[in-house]
Scaffold this motif. Structure first.
Motif, mmCIF file in Angstrom:
data_model
loop_
_atom_site.group_PDB
_atom_site.id
_atom_site.type_symbol
_atom_site.label_atom_id
_atom_site.label_comp_id
_atom_site.label_asym_id
_atom_site.label_seq_id
_atom_site.Cartn_x
_atom_site.Cartn_y
_atom_site.Cartn_z
ATOM 1 N N PRO A 133 0.824 -1.212 0.000
ATOM 2 C CA PRO A 133 0.000 0.000 0.000
ATOM 3 C C PRO A 133 0.857 1.260 0.000
ATOM 4 O O PRO A 133 2.005 1.255 0.486
ATOM 5 C CB PRO A 133 -0.816 -0.130 1.284
ATOM 6 N N GLY A 134 0.284 2.351 -0.520
ATOM 7 C CA GLY A 134 0.952 3.639 -0.451
ATOM 8 C C GLY A 134 1.094 4.109 0.979
ATOM 9 O O GLY A 134 0.475 3.569 1.905
ATOM 10 N N SER A 135 1.904 5.136 1.186
ATOM 11 C CA SER A 135 2.260 5.552 2.544
ATOM 12 C C SER A 135 1.032 5.968 3.361
ATOM 13 O O SER A 135 0.908 5.589 4.532
ATOM 14 C CB SER A 135 3.268 6.695 2.481
ATOM 15 N N ARG A 136 0.096 6.733 2.774
ATOM 16 C CA ARG A 136 -1.069 7.185 3.540
ATOM 17 C C ARG A 136 -2.013 6.023 3.860
ATOM 18 O O ARG A 136 -2.513 5.914 4.976
ATOM 19 C CB ARG A 136 -1.826 8.272 2.781
ATOM 20 N N LEU A 137 -2.232 5.163 2.885
ATOM 21 C CA LEU A 137 -3.092 4.008 3.141
ATOM 22 C C LEU A 137 -2.443 3.078 4.146
ATOM 23 O O LEU A 137 -3.116 2.538 5.036
ATOM 24 C CB LEU A 137 -3.378 3.264 1.834
ATOM 25 N N ARG A 138 -1.133 2.889 4.044
ATOM 26 C CA ARG A 138 -0.436 2.024 5.005
ATOM 27 C C ARG A 138 -0.544 2.590 6.419
ATOM 28 O O ARG A 138 -0.762 1.845 7.383
ATOM 29 C CB ARG A 138 1.033 1.872 4.593
ATOM 30 N N ALA A 139 -0.400 3.914 6.561
ATOM 31 C CA ALA A 139 -0.543 4.522 7.883
ATOM 32 C C ALA A 139 -1.966 4.351 8.415
ATOM 33 O O ALA A 139 -2.177 4.109 9.606
ATOM 34 C CB ALA A 139 -0.177 6.008 7.807
ATOM 35 N N THR A 140 -2.952 4.453 7.533
ATOM 36 C CA THR A 140 -4.347 4.265 7.937
ATOM 37 C C THR A 140 -4.588 2.826 8.392
ATOM 38 O O THR A 140 -5.251 2.572 9.404
ATOM 39 C CB THR A 140 -5.283 4.614 6.778
ATOM 40 N N GLN A 141 -4.055 1.862 7.648
ATOM 41 C CA GLN A 141 -4.220 0.459 8.021
ATOM 42 C C GLN A 141 -3.540 0.166 9.359
ATOM 43 O O GLN A 141 -4.047 -0.627 10.162
ATOM 44 C CB GLN A 141 -3.647 -0.429 6.919
ATOM 45 N N ARG A 142 -2.404 0.816 9.603
ATOM 46 C CA ARG A 142 -1.722 0.597 10.885
ATOM 47 C C ARG A 142 -2.540 1.176 12.035
ATOM 48 O O ARG A 142 -2.591 0.590 13.130
ATOM 49 C CB ARG A 142 -0.330 1.226 10.829
ATOM 50 N N LYS A 143 -3.175 2.331 11.829
ATOM 51 C CA LYS A 143 -4.047 2.887 12.870
ATOM 52 C C LYS A 143 -5.225 1.964 13.146
ATOM 53 O O LYS A 143 -5.635 1.794 14.301
ATOM 54 C CB LYS A 143 -4.549 4.262 12.438
ATOM 55 N N LEU A 144 -5.768 1.367 12.096
ATOM 56 C CA LEU A 144 -6.850 0.403 12.286
ATOM 57 C C LEU A 144 -6.378 -0.793 13.099
ATOM 58 O O LEU A 144 -7.090 -1.293 13.974
ATOM 59 C CB LEU A 144 -7.357 -0.077 10.924
ATOM 60 N N LEU A 145 -5.169 -1.248 12.810
ATOM 61 C CA LEU A 145 -4.621 -2.397 13.525
ATOM 62 C C LEU A 145 -4.490 -2.101 15.010
ATOM 63 O O LEU A 145 -4.877 -2.914 15.863
ATOM 64 C CB LEU A 145 -3.257 -2.764 12.924
ATOM 65 N N VAL A 146 -3.970 -0.921 15.331
ATOM 66 C CA VAL A 146 -3.735 -0.569 16.729
ATOM 67 C C VAL A 146 -5.029 -0.184 17.438
ATOM 68 O O VAL A 146 -5.251 -0.560 18.595
ATOM 69 C CB VAL A 146 -2.704 0.580 16.813
ATOM 70 N N GLY A 147 -5.900 0.565 16.750
ATOM 71 C CA GLY A 147 -7.067 1.128 17.412
ATOM 72 C C GLY A 147 -8.316 0.292 17.367
ATOM 73 O O GLY A 147 -9.244 0.519 18.161
ATOM 74 N N VAL A 148 -8.375 -0.707 16.452
ATOM 75 C CA VAL A 148 -9.602 -1.496 16.301
ATOM 76 C C VAL A 148 -9.306 -2.992 16.289
ATOM 77 O O VAL A 148 -9.754 -3.742 17.156
ATOM 78 C CB VAL A 148 -10.361 -1.103 15.014
ATOM 79 N N LEU A 149 -8.542 -3.432 15.308
ATOM 80 C CA LEU A 149 -8.364 -4.873 15.091
ATOM 81 C C LEU A 149 -7.638 -5.543 16.250
ATOM 82 O O LEU A 149 -7.915 -6.706 16.579
ATOM 83 C CB LEU A 149 -7.598 -5.113 13.791
ATOM 84 N N GLY A 150 -6.691 -4.826 16.861
ATOM 85 C CA GLY A 150 -5.916 -5.423 17.947
ATOM 86 C C GLY A 150 -6.727 -5.766 19.172
ATOM 87 O O GLY A 150 -6.272 -6.548 20.023
ATOM 88 N N PHE A 151 -7.944 -5.229 19.290
ATOM 89 C CA PHE A 151 -8.782 -5.501 20.455
ATOM 90 C C PHE A 151 -9.698 -6.716 20.245
ATOM 91 O O PHE A 151 -10.368 -7.147 21.176
ATOM 92 C CB PHE A 151 -9.635 -4.279 20.789
ATOM 93 N N ILE A 152 -9.752 -7.242 19.028
ATOM 94 C CA ILE A 152 -10.598 -8.408 18.754
ATOM 95 C C ILE A 152 -9.807 -9.671 19.102
ATOM 96 O O ILE A 152 -8.696 -9.865 18.599
ATOM 97 C CB ILE A 152 -11.038 -8.436 17.283
ATOM 98 N N PRO A 153 -10.318 -10.545 19.958
ATOM 99 C CA PRO A 153 -9.544 -11.719 20.383
ATOM 100 C C PRO A 153 -9.343 -12.723 19.249
ATOM 101 O O PRO A 153 -10.221 -12.925 18.409
ATOM 102 C CB PRO A 153 -10.397 -12.322 21.508
ATOM 103 N N THR A 154 -8.167 -13.312 19.215
ATOM 104 C CA THR A 154 -7.846 -14.355 18.246
ATOM 105 C C THR A 154 -7.969 -15.725 18.911
ATOM 106 O O THR A 154 -8.084 -15.835 20.135
ATOM 107 C CB THR A 154 -6.418 -14.182 17.708
#
Length: 410
Positions: A133-154
């Motif tokens: 991904p481009g730099s802005r999209l990659r930064a957005t995906q990383r924010k999603l990982l930290v702020g949303v996805l990381g809280f969903i249990p695996t």
């Protein structure tokens, strides 16, 4: 909402109640599909069309009852605008990056593309496509990982890309076993579809419109020109399956959000494989696309039948086992899980340990420059990385070589 009480309203309400145990307050698109599929509603619409008088919609303001507590403030992710605030984007930019209409797939190569594509050759195997991904999209995906996805249990069996777990924690569950079985999933990220990602987010309680937008942010479909440029490698069936997966929406290999979403999306596969393993008295772990099973004599005696069962489960979940990388190793052979030796305890291979020991000794005697055969720009960090890995899998041996490392004059 529809004014006078109509004869078809009762059957429609019963259809909706049959579809939902809880009010679908966050699933307007889904609710629309359920209503549209109701036989009673379709018949009413047909009759209205025949009369030339469409159904009239009446809007009612629902007042809050007295004495009732005020509703709690809506969570941040209840709306797309809330998601945009979380990601520090405008709603317009969020819609552009989500690309739910797949405009990028049909757009020509250029600066407006969200992804950069690189094919990687693998001798004797199907090539791999990196979708970066481009730099802005990659930064957005990383924010999603930290702020949303990381809280969903695996699932507990997942040890890759999960905080507090690693290749070593996964391998440690297979030490001292009579037999270790390792397997590999082909085209792991490409086989996780956008529909499966969306379903995973909905099951996690994320509202419909927000889940739809997150799915767009974290999945992509490769342009035809990229798929057509696939280099040689692999058999025809594998190449066809990869082309088909890449043409549909899928998790891009190269996005920071893909590993966690893949873990979440194949939770049912993990649960089924764990159940199959438990029934056979075996232990199951997964690190990304690497599956590992181990057990005692009972598993060793029926290892082939066990692998066939694993293959059936994996296939039914939309993935494929790489038959060339399935291994069954008894206790008399070197048993490895994700590159970690597990015969008695977690360890590096004897050859790798001896090689590292010799390099460190020669660095002490002849200087580090004499041992930098790979021309590493930072040879000290390179050696520290190898030493740290040994300390992770075999702390006692690693501490001994750490002393030898301290004797090197840099």
């Amino acid at each position: 909402m529809l004014g006078a009480r109509r004869r078809w309203l009762g059957p429609l309400v019963r259809d909706v109640l049959a579809a939902y145990r809880e009010p679908p307050h966050d699933a307007s698109r889904e609710l629309t599909t359920v209503i549209s599929g109701s036989d009673a509603f379709r018949a009413a619409v047909d009759r209205a069309d025949a009369r030339g008088a469409p159904l009239q919609v009446t809007h009612h303001l629902v007042a809050q009852s007295r004495g009732r507590e005020a509703p709690a403030p809506a969570p941040l992710l209840d709306t797309v605008s809330g998601l945009a605030r979380l990601l520090d984007l405008s709603v317009g930019d969020l819609d552009w990056f989500a690309d739910t209409k797949h405009w990028n797939r049909r757009a020509p190569a250029g600066a407006l593309q969200h992804y950069r594509y690189e094919w990687r050759l693998r001798p004797g195997r199907t090539p791999r496509l990196l979708e970066i991904p481009g730099s802005r999209l990659r930064a957005t995906q990383r924010k999603l990982l930290v702020g949303v996805l990381g809280f969903i249990p695996t699932h507990d069996a997942a040890h890759g890309f999960v905080p507090g777990r690693s290749a070593v924690t996964g391998a440690s569950r297979h030490t001292g076993k009579n037999v270790v079985i390792s397997a590999d999933l082909t085209s792991f990220f490409a086989r996780v579809s956008g529909a499966r990602v969306y379903g995973t987010l909905r099951r996690a309680g994320i509202p419909e419109t927000v889940a739809y937008t997150i799915t767009g942010l974290c999945t992509t479909a490769a342009p035809p020109r990229v798929i057509a440029a696939m280099p040689p490698g692999g058999n025809l069936d594998e190449r066809f399956a990869l082309r088909k997966a890449l043409a549909a929406t899928h998790l891009p290999q190269g996005a920071p959000s893909s590993p966690m979403l893949a873990n979440l999306a194949i939770r049912r596969l993990d649960a089924r494989l764990e159940g199959w393993s438990s029934a056979a008295g075996a232990v199951y772990t997964r690190y990304a696309d690497d599956l590992a099973f181990s057990g005692g004599g009972a598993l060793a005696r029926r290892a082939d039948a066990f692998v066939r069962g694993v293959d059936r489960i994996v296939t039914s979940e939309g993935h494929t086992l790489n038959s060339h990388k399935t291994r069954v190793r008894g206790a008399s052979l070197k048993q490895t899980v994700t590159g970690v030796v597990v015969n008695k305890h977690t360890n590096m291979s004897r050859r790798d340990i001896d090689e590292l020991k010799a390099i460190l000794h020669n660095c002490v005697v002849n200087g580090p420059d004499s041992q930098n055969q790979g021309a590493h720009p930072d040879f000290r960090s390179h050696l520290l990385g190898r030493l740290s890995w040994l300390e992770a899998v075999n702390p006692a041996r690693g501490q001994k070589l750490r002393v030898e490392f301290g004797r090197i004059h840099w």
